[in-house]
Structures are given as C-alpha cells and as structure tokens.
Design a protein around this motif. Structure first.
Motif, PDB file in Angstrom:
ATOM      1  N   LEU A  55      17.082  21.266  35.809  1.00  0.00           N
ATOM      2  CA  LEU A  55      17.365  20.098  34.979  1.00  0.00           C
ATOM      3  C   LEU A  55      18.629  20.287  34.153  1.00  0.00           C
ATOM      4  O   LEU A  55      19.411  19.342  33.980  1.00  0.00           O
ATOM      5  CB  LEU A  55      16.174  19.817  34.055  1.00  0.00           C
ATOM      6  CG  LEU A  55      16.335  18.588  33.144  1.00  0.00           C
ATOM      7  CD1 LEU A  55      16.520  17.317  33.970  1.00  0.00           C
ATOM      8  CD2 LEU A  55      15.145  18.434  32.210  1.00  0.00           C
ATOM      9  N   ASP A  56      18.858  21.491  33.648  1.00  0.00           N
ATOM     10  CA  ASP A  56      20.053  21.733  32.841  1.00  0.00           C
ATOM     11  C   ASP A  56      21.321  21.524  33.656  1.00  0.00           C
ATOM     12  O   ASP A  56      22.345  21.091  33.134  1.00  0.00           O
ATOM     13  CB  ASP A  56      20.022  23.156  32.269  1.00  0.00           C
ATOM     14  CG  ASP A  56      21.080  23.365  31.205  1.00  0.00           C
ATOM     15  OD1 ASP A  56      21.343  22.427  30.435  1.00  0.00           O
ATOM     16  OD2 ASP A  56      21.645  24.465  31.138  1.00  0.00           O
ATOM     17  N   TRP A  59      21.576  17.632  33.707  1.00  0.00           N
ATOM     18  CA  TRP A  59      21.605  16.999  32.391  1.00  0.00           C
ATOM     19  C   TRP A  59      22.662  17.620  31.490  1.00  0.00           C
ATOM     20  O   TRP A  59      23.473  16.919  30.874  1.00  0.00           O
ATOM     21  CB  TRP A  59      20.224  17.109  31.746  1.00  0.00           C
ATOM     22  CG  TRP A  59      20.079  16.402  30.436  1.00  0.00           C
ATOM     23  CD1 TRP A  59      20.797  15.329  29.995  1.00  0.00           C
ATOM     24  CD2 TRP A  59      19.160  16.728  29.376  1.00  0.00           C
ATOM     25  NE1 TRP A  59      20.378  14.956  28.739  1.00  0.00           N
ATOM     26  CE2 TRP A  59      19.382  15.784  28.338  1.00  0.00           C
ATOM     27  CE3 TRP A  59      18.167  17.694  29.229  1.00  0.00           C
ATOM     28  CZ2 TRP A  59      18.631  15.815  27.155  1.00  0.00           C
ATOM     29  CZ3 TRP A  59      17.428  17.712  28.052  1.00  0.00           C
ATOM     30  CH2 TRP A  59      17.663  16.784  27.033  1.00  0.00           C
ATOM     31  N   LEU A  65      20.207  12.521  32.491  1.00  0.00           N
ATOM     32  CA  LEU A  65      18.859  12.947  32.137  1.00  0.00           C
ATOM     33  C   LEU A  65      17.867  12.435  33.170  1.00  0.00           C
ATOM     34  O   LEU A  65      17.741  11.228  33.380  1.00  0.00           O
ATOM     35  CB  LEU A  65      18.474  12.438  30.747  1.00  0.00           C
ATOM     36  CG  LEU A  65      17.021  12.680  30.322  1.00  0.00           C
ATOM     37  CD1 LEU A  65      16.691  14.165  30.329  1.00  0.00           C
ATOM     38  CD2 LEU A  65      16.749  12.062  28.965  1.00  0.00           C
ATOM     39  N   SER A  66      17.156  13.362  33.790  1.00  0.00           N
ATOM     40  CA  SER A  66      16.094  13.019  34.739  1.00  0.00           C
ATOM     41  C   SER A  66      14.748  13.324  34.104  1.00  0.00           C
ATOM     42  O   SER A  66      14.522  14.430  33.631  1.00  0.00           O
ATOM     43  CB  SER A  66      16.255  13.816  36.038  1.00  0.00           C
ATOM     44  OG  SER A  66      15.090  13.718  36.841  1.00  0.00           O
ATOM     45  N   LEU A  67      13.870  12.339  34.114  1.00  0.00           N
ATOM     46  CA  LEU A  67      12.502  12.543  33.651  1.00  0.00           C
ATOM     47  C   LEU A  67      11.540  12.503  34.829  1.00  0.00           C
ATOM     48  O   LEU A  67      10.368  12.162  34.673  1.00  0.00           O
ATOM     49  CB  LEU A  67      12.124  11.480  32.614  1.00  0.00           C
ATOM     50  CG  LEU A  67      12.897  11.529  31.295  1.00  0.00           C
ATOM     51  CD1 LEU A  67      12.434  10.437  30.354  1.00  0.00           C
ATOM     52  CD2 LEU A  67      12.778  12.899  30.645  1.00  0.00           C
ATOM     53  N   HIS A  69      11.844  15.199  37.414  1.00  0.00           N
ATOM     54  CA  HIS A  69      12.014  16.437  38.175  1.00  0.00           C
ATOM     55  C   HIS A  69      10.678  17.054  38.581  1.00  0.00           C
ATOM     56  O   HIS A  69      10.643  17.927  39.439  1.00  0.00           O
ATOM     57  CB  HIS A  69      12.850  17.436  37.374  1.00  0.00           C
ATOM     58  CG  HIS A  69      14.271  17.519  37.839  1.00  0.00           C
ATOM     59  ND1 HIS A  69      15.024  16.403  38.086  1.00  0.00           N
ATOM     60  CD2 HIS A  69      15.085  18.580  38.127  1.00  0.00           C
ATOM     61  CE1 HIS A  69      16.235  16.774  38.484  1.00  0.00           C
ATOM     62  NE2 HIS A  69      16.281  18.081  38.529  1.00  0.00           N
ATOM     63  N   ALA A 150      16.796   7.538  33.424  1.00  0.00           N
ATOM     64  CA  ALA A 150      15.649   8.339  33.000  1.00  0.00           C
ATOM     65  C   ALA A 150      14.345   7.575  33.213  1.00  0.00           C
ATOM     66  O   ALA A 150      13.345   8.137  33.679  1.00  0.00           O
ATOM     67  CB  ALA A 150      15.801   8.724  31.527  1.00  0.00           C
ATOM     68  N   ARG A 228      30.916  14.146  32.994  1.00  0.00           N
ATOM     69  CA  ARG A 228      29.994  13.965  31.869  1.00  0.00           C
ATOM     70  C   ARG A 228      30.694  13.356  30.661  1.00  0.00           C
ATOM     71  O   ARG A 228      30.159  12.462  29.996  1.00  0.00           O
ATOM     72  CB  ARG A 228      29.388  15.316  31.485  1.00  0.00           C
ATOM     73  CG  ARG A 228      28.408  15.280  30.324  1.00  0.00           C
ATOM     74  CD  ARG A 228      28.141  16.675  29.788  1.00  0.00           C
ATOM     75  NE  ARG A 228      29.325  17.260  29.166  1.00  0.00           N
ATOM     76  CZ  ARG A 228      29.375  18.497  28.671  1.00  0.00           C
ATOM     77  NH1 ARG A 228      28.321  19.279  28.745  1.00  0.00           N
ATOM     78  NH2 ARG A 228      30.485  18.947  28.108  1.00  0.00           N
ATOM     79  N   ALA A 284      12.320  18.554  30.010  1.00  0.00           N
ATOM     80  CA  ALA A 284      13.439  18.146  29.163  1.00  0.00           C
ATOM     81  C   ALA A 284      13.348  18.796  27.790  1.00  0.00           C
ATOM     82  O   ALA A 284      14.371  19.165  27.195  1.00  0.00           O
ATOM     83  CB  ALA A 284      13.475  16.620  29.039  1.00  0.00           C
ATOM     84  N   ALA A 288      16.124  21.089  25.998  1.00  0.00           N
ATOM     85  CA  ALA A 288      16.652  20.659  24.703  1.00  0.00           C
ATOM     86  C   ALA A 288      16.475  21.734  23.644  1.00  0.00           C
ATOM     87  O   ALA A 288      17.370  21.974  22.826  1.00  0.00           O
ATOM     88  CB  ALA A 288      15.958  19.363  24.273  1.00  0.00           C
ATOM     89  N   ARG A 292      20.888  22.378  25.846  1.00  0.00           N
ATOM     90  CA  ARG A 292      21.376  21.890  27.134  1.00  0.00           C
ATOM     91  C   ARG A 292      22.870  22.135  27.261  1.00  0.00           C
ATOM     92  O   ARG A 292      23.616  22.137  26.280  1.00  0.00           O
ATOM     93  CB  ARG A 292      21.053  20.412  27.312  1.00  0.00           C
ATOM     94  CG  ARG A 292      21.801  19.448  26.431  1.00  0.00           C
ATOM     95  CD  ARG A 292      21.285  18.039  26.647  1.00  0.00           C
ATOM     96  NE  ARG A 292      22.007  17.053  25.866  1.00  0.00           N
ATOM     97  CZ  ARG A 292      23.022  16.329  26.340  1.00  0.00           C
ATOM     98  NH1 ARG A 292      23.419  16.495  27.593  1.00  0.00           N
ATOM     99  NH2 ARG A 292      23.630  15.449  25.569  1.00  0.00           N
TER     100      ARG A 292
END
Length: 364
Positions: A55-56, A59, A65-67, A69, A150, A228, A284, A288, A292
């Motif tokens: 995820l890092d 993101w 941001l993927s919610l 994974h 997300a 980004r 996430a 966080a 990240r």
C-alpha cells in the motif's frame, strides 16, 4: 532520494530481518530457541509488513489511496489455500471439510491443477494482475482519484466479500477453508514447518523492501513522485502517467497477493472475513502510523500496530478498538507523517556565546 548505502535506517532494518531469519533455524533445539507461538507470530507480522509495503508503494509514492488492498491479499490467501487442500487430499486422501458440508464428491472443475504449486502461483499472479489491470485502467483513464478512488476500491472489496460468503462458489463459503495437512510434502503444524514459514516470510519481506527501495530510488521512482506532486504538469511535459500509474498499481497488487500467500499457511484458515472493509482500513492505518512515503516507516508501523494488537487480543481484547481509534486521532492531529515526525523531534540545547559566534561566521 537518499542512496541505499547512506540510508542507515533502511540498512539496519534489512540486516535485522536477515539476522532474525538466519538465527531462528540455527537456534532451533537449543535453550535459546523461540517458542512456537512467538515464531508463528513473527511470521504473521512479516506477512503484514509486506502488505503494508504494497500500500505504501501506491499511496506514499504515487498519492493514490486504496481501501481495497484486502482483495488482493485475499486472492493470494485463497489460492494458497486451494493448493494446500488439493495437495493434502492427494497425499492423505482426506476430503476437505467444505466438500463434505456441501455434499460434493469431488472438487469443482476449476480446482484442476492446484495440487501443483507453480500452477497455483501462476494463477494467483494472473488473476491479481487481470483484476488490478482492468480496474486500474478504467479508473485511471477516467481520471478517477482522491477520495472517489478510495471509495470505489472499498466497494470492490465489499462486493468480493459478499460473493465469497456464498457456499455454492466452491471456495468454502462462510466457513472458509481449513484443514491444511501438508505443504510441499511436509506436515503442517510441526516446529520445523512453523520455523520455515516464518523464515520465508522474513526473507520475502527483506527482498520486497530492497526491491521497492531500488524502484523508488530510480528514475522511475522520481516520475512516481512527480506524478504524486503535480500530475498535470508531468502530462504537459509529455509523460504518459496512465501507464506509470497502472504499472505501479499492478505491482502493488501482486505484492499484496504475495503477502496473502505467506499469511494463510501460518494461521491455518481463510474465510470471507479477510475481505472485510475493516482489514483494508487497518492497512492504511499501519502505513499512516509508520509514515507514508517512507518504506521503513510502513514496515515499522505494521509491525508495531499488529504486535500490540496480538498482545491486547489476548490480554484485553475489548480495549484494542479504542487504542486503534486513539492512534488514528493522534496521527491525524499531531503527527501527520506518523512515526517519522516523532523521530524528527530533537531537544535543542541553548546556544552558548562561542557556538553562536561560530554559527554567525558560517552564515557570512
């Protein structure tokens, strides 16, 4: 980007992972050997750290941001479970519980070939790449991003959870799949297998960490950061950001799938709850809290949060949700960059006259 040779936290973490992986089998059978529980817990923590890295990568370094994974994590888990059950059936002749529950006399036709690990691994990569590729292409081509992306990924994993709860899918239904007897011909549950799975998880974590560090430190990584920070400007300069985002998204999905393949043999079960939105949200949170955009931070965040969770799940399970919520609030309000902000705190001693004069001289 700091060169690998000068990135001390990164080198220390990789070295620590390798040392622990080498030490565990060497200490087996000695008074210094770790318990079976602790060895298994280390392996699970390493699998979660691989998941956090996945995820890092998308993101922290691409700003997406993927919610969802947990979907790719579950794909790896279900595929390795299919291999373990099919392989166990070929070796022991024991019919899996879910077949008996459904009253089926044989495996569904799409289970063919899953008694061979290379085939199972190929299917896992192919399915993950296909789902991630199609979803990512449609989303990125339509310029879907931010909170909308997300939400869509969260909906995707929720739909998958509802599907896997059905008993007639041939994937264990709401009871899931368990009863793994052998792996690669070796019996599961023995001290040697527990140690081997934990060592494999640590080494894979070290390899993924190094691979991600080389990627983000390359020219491709610089393009990721540019996408980004200002994707519109990068497109204006003639760069094709769609392909870049799609490549990183698919790579991130495959890494999450690999984490699932490492995790399931160590817990001995998989069910649709691994697809619950809560897990994807927790991933996430790990990133966080660790920070990240810092691979080391993602790993440390996953290790620390899950270590505390393991301990509290045994000591005081009702307290954990409140602690997790408190950590989220603390990160959002006080340390937006997670533990990275905490590491930057320094106690600054007052300047003496001699030091102040030296500072002024350098400023000239």
């Amino acid at each position: 980007m700091t060169p690998i040779g000068k990135d001390r936290p990164f080198l220390v973490l990789v070295l620590a992972l390798v040392v622990v992986a080498v030490a565990m089998p060497l200490l087996a059978g000695t008074p210094f050997a770790l318990s079976r529980y602790l060895t298994n817990a280390i392996g699970q923590l390493a699998a979660f750290a691989v998941l956090a890295l996945s995820l890092d990568l998308i993101w922290g370094y691409l700003g997406i941001l993927s919610l969802g994974h947990g979907l790719f994590f579950a794909i790896g888990g279900y595929v390795i479970a299919m291999y373990l059950l099919k392989h166990s059936f070929e070796v022991t002749g024991t019919v899996p519980d879910f077949l008996q529950f459904m009253g089926w006399k044989e495996f569904p036709f799409y289970w063919a070939g899953f008694d061979f690990f290379p085939y199972a691994l190929f299917i896992a990569v192919a399915v993950t790449g296909l789902i991630a590729g199609l979803f990512g292409y449609v989303s990125f081509r339509s310029r879907v991003g931010g909170v909308y992306f997300a939400i869509i990924t969260q909906a995707l994993v929720y739909v998958a959870m509802l599907l896997m709860f059905r008993n007639d899918t041939g994937f264990g239904g709401n009871n899931g799949m368990t009863g793994f007897a052998v792996m690669f011909g070796w019996p599961m549950g023995t001290s040697g297998m527990i140690t081997a799975l934990s060592v494999a998880s640590l080494l894979v974590l070290a390899a993924v960490l190094v691979g991600c560090r080389l990627l983000v430190g390359s020219r491709f990584g610089a393009l990721m950061l540019a996408t980004r920070d200002d994707e519109t400007r990068l497109r204006t300069l003639g760069y094709e950001t769609l392909r870049l985002k799609l490549a990183v998204w698919c790579l991130s999905a495959v890494i999450a799938m690999l984490a699932g393949m490492l995790y399931v043999p160590q817990v001995g079960i998989i069910n649709p709850r691994v697809l619950s939105p809560e897990l994807s949200l927790e991933i996430a949170v790990w990133v966080a809290i660790g920070g990240r955009g810092h691979l080391v931070g993602a790993v440390i965040g996953a290790l620390l949060v899950n270590a505390v969770k393991f301990w509290l799940s045994f000591a005081a399970p009702e307290v954990w949700p409140f602690i997790l919520s408190g950590l989220i609030v603390l990160v959002v309000l006080v340390f937006p960059n997670g533990l990275i902000d905490l590491a930057r705190l320094r106690l600054v001693r007052p300047m003496g006259a001699r030091r102040m004069a030296a500072e002024l001289e350098e400023a000239r």
